[in-house]
Design an enzyme around this catalytic site. Structure first.
Site, PDB file in Angstrom:
ATOM      1  CG  ASP A 107      34.854  38.728  38.605  1.00 38.65           C
ATOM      2  OD1 ASP A 107      33.715  39.162  38.878  1.00 38.65           O
ATOM      3  OD2 ASP A 107      35.110  38.054  37.580  1.00 38.65           O
ATOM      4  CE  LYS A 138      34.181  35.217  38.980  1.00 37.64           C
ATOM      5  NZ  LYS A 138      34.036  34.456  37.731  1.00 37.64           N
ATOM      6  CG  ASP A 165      31.277  36.102  36.693  1.00 37.97           C
ATOM      7  OD1 ASP A 165      32.209  36.880  37.004  1.00 37.97           O
ATOM      8  OD2 ASP A 165      31.310  34.876  36.882  1.00 37.97           O
ATOM      9  CE  LYS A 199      38.728  40.687  34.338  1.00 39.88           C
ATOM     10  NZ  LYS A 199      37.944  39.469  34.079  1.00 39.88           N
ATOM     11  CG  ASP A 241      39.200  38.822  37.250  1.00 39.43           C
ATOM     12  OD1 ASP A 241      39.771  38.256  36.296  1.00 39.43           O
ATOM     13  OD2 ASP A 241      38.006  39.194  37.212  1.00 39.43           O
ATOM     14  NE  ARG A 272      32.913  39.381  28.023  1.00 43.13           N
ATOM     15  CZ  ARG A 272      32.630  38.156  27.602  1.00 43.13           C
ATOM     16  NH1 ARG A 272      31.883  37.988  26.526  1.00 43.13           N
ATOM     17  NH2 ARG A 272      33.059  37.101  28.251  1.00 43.13           N
ATOM     18  CD  GLU A 317      34.489  40.772  35.605  1.00 42.49           C
ATOM     19  OE1 GLU A 317      33.637  39.896  35.366  1.00 42.49           O
ATOM     20  OE2 GLU A 317      35.697  40.507  35.753  1.00 42.49           O
TER      21      GLU A 317
HETATM   22  N1  BES Z   1      37.478  36.642  35.872  1.00 37.45           N
HETATM   23  C1  BES Z   1      36.620  35.728  35.212  1.00 37.45           C
HETATM   24  C2  BES Z   1      37.376  34.686  34.358  1.00 37.45           C
HETATM   25  C3  BES Z   1      38.307  33.744  35.085  1.00 37.45           C
HETATM   26  C4  BES Z   1      37.922  32.439  35.296  1.00 37.45           C
HETATM   27  C5  BES Z   1      39.557  34.147  35.477  1.00 37.45           C
HETATM   28  C6  BES Z   1      38.778  31.564  35.928  1.00 37.45           C
HETATM   29  C7  BES Z   1      40.419  33.277  36.113  1.00 37.45           C
HETATM   30  C8  BES Z   1      40.035  31.977  36.321  1.00 37.45           C
HETATM   31  C9  BES Z   1      35.679  36.486  34.301  1.00 37.45           C
HETATM   32  O1  BES Z   1      35.327  37.751  34.715  1.00 37.45           O
HETATM   33  C10 BES Z   1      34.415  35.694  34.252  1.00 37.45           C
HETATM   34  O2  BES Z   1      33.797  35.574  35.252  1.00 37.45           O
HETATM   35  N2  BES Z   1      34.081  35.166  33.082  1.00 37.45           N
HETATM   36  C11 BES Z   1      32.900  34.402  32.929  1.00 37.45           C
HETATM   37  C12 BES Z   1      32.260  34.817  31.626  1.00 37.45           C
HETATM   38  C13 BES Z   1      30.914  34.236  31.381  1.00 37.45           C
HETATM   39  C14 BES Z   1      29.912  34.801  32.363  1.00 37.45           C
HETATM   40  C15 BES Z   1      30.519  34.543  29.979  1.00 37.45           C
HETATM   41  C16 BES Z   1      33.275  32.926  32.885  1.00 37.45           C
HETATM   42  O3  BES Z   1      34.307  32.588  32.333  1.00 37.45           O
HETATM   43  O4  BES Z   1      32.557  32.136  33.463  1.00 37.45           O
HETATM   44 ZN    ZN Z   2      36.664  38.744  35.879  1.00 33.00          ZN
HETATM   45 MG    MG Z   3      33.652  37.792  35.995  1.00 31.73          MG
END
Ligand code: BES
Ligand code: ZN
Ligand code: MG
Length: 479
Positions: free
Chosen positions: A248, A255, A326, A243, A267, A330, A328
């Site tokens: 992000d 966020k 968020d 990834k 990220d 995947r 994104e």
């Molecule tokens: N990049 C984040 C995940 C992340 C969280 C990485 C903490 C490093 C530390 C990812 O893109 C994300 O935002 N995931 C969301 C998914 C949700 C919206 C289903 C999450 O984990 O909140």
């Molecule tokens: Zn992310």
């Molecule tokens: Mg995200």
């Protein structure tokens, strides 16, 4: 810089002490009486000098309990003390261990010491390099063999530090184009063929998931394909997908800032891992074939952003309902994984991604969460992680998880309802793009980047799981 020599008695003496062995040492008697040091695992006594003489004591604990990773941690601590006390040269008799060979011992010594020297201080105006340290290892074993162990450990550390530097770098300087340039500059010279596709070429390829996520940013996406072909005796190739979201914000599903968006330069931790691993295997000239794939983009907000409610196409032809911008990663991985699976005919695909906060909730921040469609390949990854001292656990996948990613208007949903196992359903989503290729998904959201130091890892980027993937690739065809 740390230099390693064999069989030169020079500098301050370092003595290994086992907790359950009697020694005739005045210094040890002194430290025991005052409860300063008794040889317990990971104790280091470096209060120099004692009665005009310098000697450092290292606690190895109980002989029969000792693991390779314990030794790594002891020497990590020694390295920190050498830096703190400005000791520039030491010598050490390598001890014989019952359950660990001399090669493992040397490997752990070198890795541990080198880990202690990592810092990311390029933005400090008053930064100073650590002085060079010389480590003299005393042994009766064949030192030319051990020199090659030292070299391998140094290369492994360089790969890990390379990954750390990339993940620690801020998004102001590290963005899709600059990441692609680094991949080209670092890997081409090692014999890796690096192809970089710009935004227009990504459109021609049909990478619509990657493009949707990246289109709000002025820094346009890049698709990076790296081919390391060094085993002409077979056409098997391992696919590593990382990834590469270089920043992000969350997009319109924005966020919060503190401890969330403010660290989201991390990220691209999966991309950093893949680049670190590619660099390492190419440096070591490992006899294998590996293709690395990174979809690099920034998830930003602007008038051209993708939006919650959008239904976007992907390279595979499957459509995705974006319920949360968020989630994104995947979408970008869907294209990168499908590209690998459908065009490159890999033996297996390992994807590495800072994918979900849910993974941290489930396993804690030090553990990699895995989802896989293949027990055999997963077992190899697990074995490598265990061997290298990285923590990894596989999630179960049930029918309900599979149901929850199914779309209402499009084919798939990019998020599932609260309480459905977000780290698992993210993996299940990705499985729709692997085309039945044996596949392991590694969610490194926790261990890739941390606000505190742990083990031999510093605060910030850890370089996890470069070691695991290196070991996996090295051993893949050897069984
Ligand atoms: N990049 C984040 C995940 C992340 C969280 C990485 C903490 C490093 C530390 C990812 O893109 C994300 O935002 N995931 C969301 C998914 C949700 C919206 C289903 C999450 O984990 O909140
Ligand atoms: Zn992310
Ligand atoms: Mg995200």
């Amino acid at each position: 810089m740390v230099k390693f020599n064999f069989n030169k008695v020079n500098g301050t003496k370092v003595t290994v002490i086992f907790e359950n062995i009697e020694y005739n040492s005045k210094l040890l008697q002194y430290t025991k009486e005052r409860e300063l040091f008794s040889g317990k695992l990971k104790e280091v006594y470096a209060n120099l000098p004692f009665e005009g003489e310098k000697e450092i004591l290292l606690g190895f604990g109980k002989k029969e309990d000792l693991l390779e990773d314990d030794i790594r941690k002891v020497f990590f601590k020694l390295g920190k003390e050498l830096i703190r006390f400005k000791e520039q040269e030491v010598y050490l008799q390598l001890v014989e261990l019952e359950n660990l060979g001399i090669k493992s011992l040397v490997n752990a010594v070198v890795e541990g010491l080198l880990h202690a020297t990592y810092k990311f201080d390029k933005y400090k105006s008053n930064r100073k390099d650590y002085p060079e340290i010389t480590i003299n290892l005393i042994t009766e074993e064949d030192s030319s063999l051990l020199e090659s162990c030292v070299k391998e450990a140094q290369d492994v550390i360089s790969g890990i530090f390379f990954a750390r530097d990339l993940v620690n770098e801020r998004a102001e300087y590290l963005y899709p184009e600059s990441l692609a340039n680094i991949a080209k500059n670092e890997l081409t010279q090692l014999g890796v063929e690096v192809e970089v596709y710009d935004e227009k070429q990504c459109e021609e390829l049909g990478l619509k998931g990657l493009l949707a996520v990246g289109r709000a940013s002025t820094r346009k996406p890049r698709f990076i394909v790296m081919k390391y072909i060094n085993d002409k005796t077979n056409d098997e190739v391992i696919g590593l997908v990382g990834k590469g979201v270089t920043y992000d914000t969350g997009g319109y599903s924005i966020k919060q800032t503190a401890n969330s968006m403010d660290i989201m330069h991390c990220d691209m931790g999966g991309a950093g891992t893949v680049l670190g691993t590619m660099k390492l295997i190419a440096t070591r000239k490992v006899k294998t074939n590996v293709i690395g794939i990174i979809g690099a983009c920034e998830n930003m907000i602007s008038g051209s952003s993708y939006k919650p409610g959008d239904i976007i196409p992907t390279l595979s032809g499957k459509t995705v309902e974006v319920l949360n911008t968020d989630a994104e990663g995947r979408l970008t991985l869907a294209d990168a994984i499908y590209y690998g699976a459908s065009k490159l005919n890999p033996e297996c695909i390992i994807d590495v991604a800072t994918l979900t906060g849910a993974c941290i909730q489930a396993l804690g921040s030090r553990v990699i969460g895995a989802v896989s469609n293949n027990d055999e390949v997963f077992a190899k990854i697990k074995e490598s992680a265990d061997f290298m001292g990285e923590y990894l656990w596989r999630f179960p996948v049930y029918e309900e998880h599979k149901e929850s990613v199914k779309g209402k208007v499009g084919d798939l949903l990019n998020v599932t309802a609260p309480g459905t196992g977000g780290a698992i359903t993210a993996g299940v989503f990705l499985e729709h793009f692997v085309e039945n290729t044996p596949w392991v998904h590694l969610d490194i959201a926790g261990p890739s980047y941390s606000n505190s130091a742990w083990g031999t890892n510093p605060e910030g980027a850890s370089g996890t799981p470069v070691k695991t993937l290196y070991n996996f690739v090295k051993k893949y065809n050897k069984k």
